[in-house]
Design a protein around this motif. Structure first.
Motif, PDB file in Angstrom:
ATOM      1  N   ARG A  41       0.811  -1.224   0.000  1.00 31.55           N
ATOM      2  CA  ARG A  41       0.000   0.000   0.000  1.00 31.55           C
ATOM      3  C   ARG A  41       0.842   1.271   0.000  1.00 31.55           C
ATOM      4  O   ARG A  41       1.831   1.397   0.731  1.00 31.55           O
ATOM      5  CB  ARG A  41      -0.937   0.006   1.206  1.00 31.55           C
ATOM      6  CG  ARG A  41      -1.743   1.293   1.380  1.00 31.55           C
ATOM      7  CD  ARG A  41      -2.947   1.098   2.253  1.00 31.55           C
ATOM      8  NE  ARG A  41      -3.923   0.184   1.631  1.00 31.55           N
ATOM      9  CZ  ARG A  41      -5.126  -0.075   2.143  1.00 31.55           C
ATOM     10  NH1 ARG A  41      -5.515   0.512   3.265  1.00 31.55           N
ATOM     11  NH2 ARG A  41      -5.932  -0.911   1.530  1.00 31.55           N
TER      12      ARG A  41
ATOM     13  N   ASP B 144      -5.518   5.939  -0.760  1.00 28.49           N
ATOM     14  CA  ASP B 144      -4.652   4.769  -0.615  1.00 28.49           C
ATOM     15  C   ASP B 144      -4.657   3.947  -1.896  1.00 28.49           C
ATOM     16  O   ASP B 144      -5.731   3.612  -2.427  1.00 28.49           O
ATOM     17  CB  ASP B 144      -5.113   3.899   0.556  1.00 28.49           C
ATOM     18  CG  ASP B 144      -4.735   4.489   1.905  1.00 28.49           C
ATOM     19  OD1 ASP B 144      -3.775   5.298   1.945  1.00 28.49           O
ATOM     20  OD2 ASP B 144      -5.386   4.164   2.915  1.00 28.49           O
TER      21      ASP B 144
ATOM     22  N   THR C 174      -7.407  -5.069   5.889  1.00 30.55           N
ATOM     23  CA  THR C 174      -7.371  -4.708   4.474  1.00 30.55           C
ATOM     24  C   THR C 174      -6.731  -5.846   3.675  1.00 30.55           C
ATOM     25  O   THR C 174      -6.271  -6.831   4.231  1.00 30.55           O
ATOM     26  CB  THR C 174      -6.560  -3.421   4.257  1.00 30.55           C
ATOM     27  OG1 THR C 174      -5.154  -3.724   4.342  1.00 30.55           O
ATOM     28  CG2 THR C 174      -6.905  -2.368   5.297  1.00 30.55           C
TER      29      THR C 174
ATOM     30  N   SER D 199     -13.448  -2.196  -2.302  1.00 24.51           N
ATOM     31  CA  SER D 199     -12.045  -1.992  -1.942  1.00 24.51           C
ATOM     32  C   SER D 199     -11.222  -3.048  -2.658  1.00 24.51           C
ATOM     33  O   SER D 199     -11.756  -3.831  -3.464  1.00 24.51           O
ATOM     34  CB  SER D 199     -11.842  -2.117  -0.423  1.00 24.51           C
ATOM     35  OG  SER D 199     -11.986  -3.478  -0.011  1.00 24.51           O
TER      36      SER D 199
ATOM     37  N   HIS E 164      -8.219   3.358  -4.040  1.00 20.57           N
ATOM     38  CA  HIS E 164      -9.375   3.435  -3.154  1.00 20.57           C
ATOM     39  C   HIS E 164      -9.948   4.847  -3.135  1.00 20.57           C
ATOM     40  O   HIS E 164      -9.211   5.825  -2.991  1.00 20.57           O
ATOM     41  CB  HIS E 164      -8.988   3.042  -1.727  1.00 20.57           C
ATOM     42  CG  HIS E 164      -8.654   1.600  -1.568  1.00 20.57           C
ATOM     43  ND1 HIS E 164      -7.370   1.113  -1.690  1.00 20.57           N
ATOM     44  CD2 HIS E 164      -9.452   0.525  -1.339  1.00 20.57           C
ATOM     45  CE1 HIS E 164      -7.388  -0.195  -1.505  1.00 20.57           C
ATOM     46  NE2 HIS E 164      -8.630  -0.575  -1.304  1.00 20.57           N
TER      47      HIS E 164
ATOM     48  N   SER F 288     -10.631   2.552   2.084  1.00 18.78           N
ATOM     49  CA  SER F 288      -9.417   1.737   2.186  1.00 18.78           C
ATOM     50  C   SER F 288      -9.245   1.075   3.546  1.00 18.78           C
ATOM     51  O   SER F 288      -8.231   0.445   3.812  1.00 18.78           O
ATOM     52  CB  SER F 288      -8.179   2.598   1.903  1.00 18.78           C
ATOM     53  OG  SER F 288      -8.011   3.581   2.925  1.00 18.78           O
TER      54      SER F 288
END
Length: 363
Positions: free
Chosen positions: A39, A51, A79, A111, A135, A140
């Motif tokens: 990320r 993000d 995530t 997402s 995102h 995110s």
């Protein structure tokens, strides 16, 4: 010149009939390969952040650029990203001119964890592509910094995302894909920009509500639209706005918002006024991408199943609604962002294959 229309079928299985079953099963139970990302957080000009979840040849979520094992970041545990991008990671990505790359825009409350995002990212990553899932604000796994969030016609954020990924890998041959809400925002932007986005090799839009009025009415006024789909979306949307109301007291009428039961009510009370529209109808009308399809100059696939429970078939564009750069693929079956195929328990591998075919052949 007008758009071509492809009505060839998505091979939907006989054991999964109808758009509702295909949509729900595709999101909750169909098989797909899972992938973990690295990320990057990018600050926006207005003081917020977006993000970006990256994957590609040479970039590994479980290994650093120097080959050492990377520990999973506890901050990212909810995530699909495993760790944060480091400066050294950029050198691990391919530097060959015209390296194929794809930026993906997710749908409402989606997402990089979404089933379609995972399936598409894994398919292209396995074939040597760089893939990044951008995102929208608050999607995110982290609340964004502002009282505003994201909406279906946000051309400014689409432009910022495209500019960002192009700056990161200027040598790449970039493609863009958008699903549902993200696809509408993408189509609206590339239609507005015309030849200004000709640096994109091709685009693809999947299950897009290009006529937001028709789709908003479908989700707000039909029984399943209200009780199944809208209830699902509003659960997370209300939670996010409740958190914002605590940080921005006086900006959001949380009491009235908590009573909303339809997307029309939610968009009238929050989305529309927070993003410069009078009400839901004004927002849906002005943010729809359908009026912009005639000025798209990039080769673009627009894929919509005719049994999509979110998108009424009569609202789908015809060949005269689009430029000659657009290919409309409108199979009879597939549901919304699902396109489940194969023997039970089924998989969602047809969708990324269809996108790849268009990116390679424009057909």
């Amino acid at each position: 010149m007008t758009a071509q229309i492809d009505t060839s079928s998505c091979p939907s299985p006989a054991w999964l009939p109808g758009g509702h079953l295909q949509t729900v099963y595709g999101a909750l139970a169909a098989r797909y390969h899972r992938i973990a990302f690295v990320r990057e957080r990018v600050n926006t000009p207005d003081g917020d952040f977006l993000d970006f979840d990256w994957t590609g040849p040479g970039l590994f979520s479980d290994r650093l650029a120097d080959g050492q094992t990377a520990q999973a970041d506890a901050q990212l545990q909810r995530t699909a990203a495993r760790r944060w991008m480091q400066d050294e990671d950029w050198a691990t990505l391919p530097t060959t001119p015209n390296t194929p790359a794809l930026v993906l825009f997710h749908g409402l409350e989606g997402s990089s964890r979404s089933h379609y995002a995972q399936a598409i990212a894994q398919h292209f990553r396995a074939r040597g592509w760089v893939v990044v899932i951008a995102h929208f604000r608050s999607c995110s796994g982290f609340p964004n910094r502002m009282a505003r969030a994201y909406y279906s016609g946000d051309s400014a954020d689409i432009e910022f995302i495209l500019d960002t990924v192009r700056q990161r890998l200027p040598h790449a041959r970039w493609h863009a894909a958008g699903v549902s809400l993200g696809g509408n925002a993408m189509l609206k932007h590339i239609g507005e920009q015309g030849s200004q986005v000709s640096w994109l090799a091709a685009c693809a839009a999947v299950s897009v509500p290009m006529d937001l009025v028709a789709c908003g009415v479908r989700l707000s006024e039909t029984r399943l639209g209200r009780r199944l789909y809208t209830r699902y979306f509003l659960k997370t949307m209300k939670a996010k706005i409740s958190e914002k109301a605590k940080r921005f007291p006086g900006n959001i009428d949380m009491f009235r918002l908590s009573q909303t039961r339809t997307l029309r009510e939610f968009d009238t009370l929050y989305t529309a006024p927070m993003h410069g529209y009078k009400n839901a109808l004004d927002y849906w009308t002005r943010a729809s991408s359908k009026p912009h399809l005639k000025t798209i100059a990039v080769p673009t696939l627009v894929l919509n199943a005719r049994n999509d429970p979110f998108v009424p078939e009569p609202s789908l564009p015809g060949s005269h609604d689009c430029s000659s750069s657009v290919l409309l693929h409108q199979p009879a079956e597939g549901g919304h962002a699902a396109f489940v195929c194969g023997a039970f328990p089924g998989h969602i591998g047809w969708l990324p294959i269809r996108l790849a075919r268009f990116f390679e052949t424009n057909a």
